[in-house]
Design a protein around this motif. Structure first.
Motif, short mmCIF file in Angstrom:
data_model
loop_
_atom_site.label_atom_id
_atom_site.label_comp_id
_atom_site.label_asym_id
_atom_site.label_seq_id
_atom_site.Cartn_x
_atom_site.Cartn_y
_atom_site.Cartn_z
N ALA A 396 0.73 -1.09 -0.01
CA ALA A 396 0.04 0.19 0.06
C ALA A 396 0.90 1.32 0.06
O ALA A 396 0.49 2.32 -0.33
N ASN A 397 1.93 1.27 0.75
CA ASN A 397 2.76 2.49 0.73
C ASN A 397 4.01 2.51 -0.33
O ASN A 397 4.98 3.11 -0.17
N CYS A 398 3.83 1.40 -1.35
CA CYS A 398 4.67 1.52 -2.32
C CYS A 398 6.14 1.12 -2.08
O CYS A 398 6.95 1.29 -2.93
N SER A 399 6.49 0.35 -0.91
CA SER A 399 7.73 -0.02 -0.59
C SER A 399 7.98 -1.36 -1.27
O SER A 399 9.19 -1.60 -1.48
N THR A 400 7.16 -2.00 -1.65
CA THR A 400 7.55 -3.54 -2.51
C THR A 400 6.42 -3.56 -3.75
O THR A 400 5.08 -2.98 -3.48
N ASN A 401 6.90 -4.33 -4.79
CA ASN A 401 5.87 -4.73 -5.84
C ASN A 401 5.63 -6.06 -5.67
O ASN A 401 6.80 -6.91 -5.77
N MET A 402 4.51 -6.58 -5.29
CA MET A 402 4.39 -8.02 -5.17
C MET A 402 3.24 -8.50 -6.15
O MET A 402 2.25 -8.46 -5.41
N PRO A 403 3.39 -9.23 -7.27
CA PRO A 403 2.25 -9.30 -8.05
C PRO A 403 1.76 -10.68 -7.45
O PRO A 403 2.32 -11.60 -6.87
N GLY A 404 0.64 -11.16 -7.75
CA GLY A 404 -0.27 -12.11 -7.31
C GLY A 404 0.08 -13.37 -7.82
O GLY A 404 0.44 -13.38 -9.07
N ASN A 405 0.22 -14.46 -7.05
CA ASN A 405 0.71 -15.53 -7.78
C ASN A 405 -0.37 -16.55 -8.55
O ASN A 405 0.03 -17.35 -9.00
N ILE A 406 -1.65 -16.04 -8.20
CA ILE A 406 -2.61 -16.78 -8.95
C ILE A 406 -3.13 -15.76 -9.99
O ILE A 406 -3.22 -16.44 -11.16
N ILE A 407 -3.44 -14.56 -9.81
CA ILE A 407 -3.89 -13.76 -10.76
C ILE A 407 -3.02 -12.45 -10.60
O ILE A 407 -3.13 -11.70 -9.63
#
Length: 435
Positions: A396-407
């Motif tokens: 939420a605070n843009c510290s990390t980019n974590m794409p979903g592993n399902i979608i």
């Protein structure tokens, strides 16, 4: 060398006969005869010849060679026995006279190197010639027979035991060769199968890689990054929507996060819905009319304490697990609500349709315009687990980019219909400033 010996043999035979018939002190008269005179000489003994037998050709040749060799040995023995008679005959020829009492002229002419054989009695000379020709013929026949014997020795002339041994050895070699050929054919077949399997796997991997590269190329053709886009749904209709190409597997827990912006009233509508055969409300997030935002799991409802209809960007996350039906609601990284008994022990069914902006009354259709979402959304991701609160805060605070592993939120994974559009999205930092 052969001619003098044969001549001596003839003279010895003839001299011995004369010595036995003439008394001591007799004179020897030498008379010259023409070459074409009748032959009163001594006949040659017949030379035995092989033939007419019933033996095989090889055995007949061997017998003939042996017989010829015995004949030659007998001739050599006769020559040795007659040497003494040859010397006596030579002495008598030295005292030979012509009919008129003169010494013979053969000795005078012999010293001149002439051929004086015509001065000798005719019979001994012819005997010498015949013996010479006979011996040469025997010698030639012996050589020819030995040559033929060597040339005609074949596999059929081998002993029976040797033939059987060779046949067994050849049979063993043939079986070994056939076995080796069969082994090589089997190895070739196995190698071909392994090569085919490896080639199929390689081709599948290459095709997947090419598909991924194509997806990235298509994504970067419109946006800086495949996830840097947003879906815009500006009107409340039943035909504007977005649709994910991928579906969900069976889930026992999940986390859904997205950025959204809406100022619609009353209610923002349905940001997303997931329908499966037999259950149109398998998973739904909806704000309809003046009701609060609701999370539906298997048509069971939990109200979420979220307030997002102010026309600003907000980061929303919802977690759920089938164990006791536990759920959590996050807004802009903060947990605002939690609860349980929301479709407990119910797994999310696989193979459904995931829609953005519309609520489904059937799988993939029957949209209701009053429930449509109006606004913009981006970074929609689904995980198959409950994310930790710190992970949600970092996203939420843009510290990390974590794409979903399902979608995951990827450009080529989302299609838009009915006038909905995909546009470049503001950066995460710009969305934070809008809060």
């Amino acid at each position: 060398m052969l001619l003098p010996v044969l001549a001596g043999l003839a003279f010895s035979a003839w001299g011995a006969a004369g010595a036995q018939e003439s008394p001591p002190g007799s004179r020897f008269v030498c008379t010259s005869l023409p070459l074409d005179a009748a032959n009163p000489g001594c006949p040659l003994p017949p030379i035995p010849m092989q033939g007419g037998g019933l033996l095989p050709p090889e055995e007949e040749l061997k017998a003939t060679v042996l017989q010829l060799r015995e004949t030659i040995l007998q001739q050599k023995e006769t020559i040795g026995n007659q040497r003494e008679a040859i010397r006596e005959l030579t002495a008598k020829l030295g005292r030979c006279e012509t009919p008129d009492g003169k010494a013979g002229t053969w000795r005078k002419e012999f010293g001149k190197g002439k051929d004086t054989m015509g001065d000798l009695p005719r019979d001994p000379g012819k005997i010498i010639d015949q013996l010479s020709r006979t011996m040469q013929t025997l010698k030639d026949r012996l050589e020819n027979l030995e040559h033929q014997l060597r040339a005609n020795v074949s596999y059929t002339a081998l002993p029976h035991d040797l033939r059987e041994m060779l046949q067994r050895r050849l049979g063993d070699l043939e079986r070994q060769l056939l076995s080796k050929v069969a082994d090589l054919e089997n190895e070739k077949s196995l190698l071909h199968n392994e090569t085919s399997t490896h080639r199929q796997r390689t081709e599948a991997a290459l095709n997947a890689l090419l598909e991924r590269v194509s997806e990235l190329e298509r994504g970067t053709s419109a946006f800086k990054s495949p996830d840097e886009f947003k879906v815009s749904l500006p009107l409340r209709t039943n035909y504007l929507y977005g649709k994910f190409k991928k579906t969900l597997p069976e889930l026992y827990a999940f986390t859904v996060c997205l950025w959204l912006k809406s100022s619609a009233s009353p209610g923002i509508g349905t940001p997303f819905s997931y329908a499966v055969p037999g259950q149109a409300n398998e998973v739904v997030l909806i704000e309809w009319g003046n009701n609060p935002i609701e999370l539906l799991i298997n048509d069971k409802v939990a109200q979420l304490p979220l307030f997002i209809s102010d026309g600003k960007w907000h980061h929303i996350c919802v977690t759920w697990t089938t164990r006791d039906g536990m759920w959590e609601a996050f807004q802009d990284g903060e947990k605002l609500g939690t609860g349980d008994n929301l479709a407990p022990w119910h797994p999310i069914k696989p193979g459904g349709v995931l829609i953005l902006g519309q609520e489904q009354d059937t799988v993939g259709g029957r949209f209701d315009a009053t429930q449509a979402f109006v606004g913009e959304m981006s970074q929609f991701n689904i995980w198959d687990r409950v994310l930790k609160p710190e992970d949600i805060m970092n996203i939420a605070n843009c510290s990390t980019n974590m794409p979903g592993n399902i979608i995951p939120w990827v450009d080529n994974n989302v299609d838009v219909f009915g006038g909905a559009a995909k546009w470049p999205v503001e950066t995460c930092e710009e969305r934070l400033l809008d809060l």
